[in-house]
Scaffold this active site. Sequence first.
Site: not given
Length: 488
Positions: A149, A170-171, A201, A258
């Site tokens: 990241n 990414c997971h 994300h 975010y």
Amino acid sequence: MSFKIAIIGAGSVGFTKKLFTDILCVPEFKDIEFALTDVSEHNLGMIKAILDRIVEANGLPTRVTATTDRRKALEGARYIISCVRVGGLEAYADDIRIPLKYGIDQCVGDTICAGGILYGQRNIPVILDFCKDIREVADTNAKFLNYANPMAMNTWAAIEYGKVDTVGLCHGVQHGAEQIAAVLGAKSPRELDYVCSGINHQTWFIDLRLNGRKIDKDELIAAFEAHPVYSRQEKLRIDVLKRFGVYSTESNGHLSEYLPWYRKRPDEITRWIDMSDWIHGETGGYLRYSTETRNWFETEYPQFLEAASKPIDPQKRSNEHASHILEALETNRVYRGHFNVKNDGVITNLPRDAIIESPGFVDRFGINMAAGITLPEACAATCMASINVQRMSVHAAISGDIDLLKLAVLHDPLVGAVSTPEEVWQMVDEMVVAQAQWLPQYAHAVPAAKERLSKSAVKTREWAGAARRSVRSIEELRAEKAALKQAV
């Protein structure tokens, strides 16, 4: 098959072990070479000992090497996996601590927001160094798999400026799908089919099918609100689901930072988060978790080494993308996943230069994205706010333009909801000065930033945040683990 995989940042011991065992679950990969590299010789020694123990216990011909010489590790590598954290926990602590002085309360701070942007400034010059080495000494057709990241910024820099074949992994999508399957009563996550698309994300489950039956918004809301655990832990995500009509992949705490709506006042933060685990919104939660994990591993290392003597069980192969991508590329067994790549029109209502996370298929011909996806307008608008910040942040990291860096931070949704321009300008000066050793591109700007700080009249406060927990000692961690084991 015989080829070489280089892992940069292999001192991330737990994650490297997971990648290693996942890859060795593929029968054709038993004769490959893993080249580990890290700036920490101590961590390299620990992880090599663990991987050597796994190889020995399973009677494999797999070769494991370890070196602090990155170029040596990359020589001839067909695949390069990065899981680096530039500046380590020392710099990361400043990503959380300094913004708090200006009222910016982050749970993770590694993607955007003030912490994530500075994280990108540290990482991108190093990512470009990786790319230079890959171009010069790795296999001609080498593929760079980035797990580090801030995912979108790192991948953007590697593709646009590093000129290396790169995919970001990414997971978050897998974890979100597991939650949805659980609340809908599925016996296995494999019963759920989905299209999830957006940016890292901030990906959105825009189509859900449980055993072929389409799941609508109302059914999903009812399922989450009825769940005894997620109804409490994911309050913010459920609220976004109600307003946007689709569920977000990212955790309650991550998603909250975010957006400009949920973390801008302390009383609002405590209303929307849950303190049962760091990932649900705790102030500096991931920093605390990372610190405890590092301390725990250092202390309990003999137990980790002993556990490495167990046979590899292919049934326990994780859903991390890396091993499945390599398997598809090398064996032509097709794999469907969600990948971070340059948009180039895949998502119709996001910019072509943005790094998106969206469905794709992998075979011998590479990663093939499913094109023509259109996000719901609210999802696209939310993604666009972050994309604009990411673009400015990448350009600032490349150019060393501190004014552009300040503009990127100013345009961050949460920062803009909390701080004034004067506060942002001072905060960025303070962060650049504090992290100067990892920001070579801003060396020319540091003296002037120090001068401005010495004369600034902008007031700050020493504040732990709205919902901070202290780092637990090893003794406390042992006691909690024992209590959980006894309860089970």
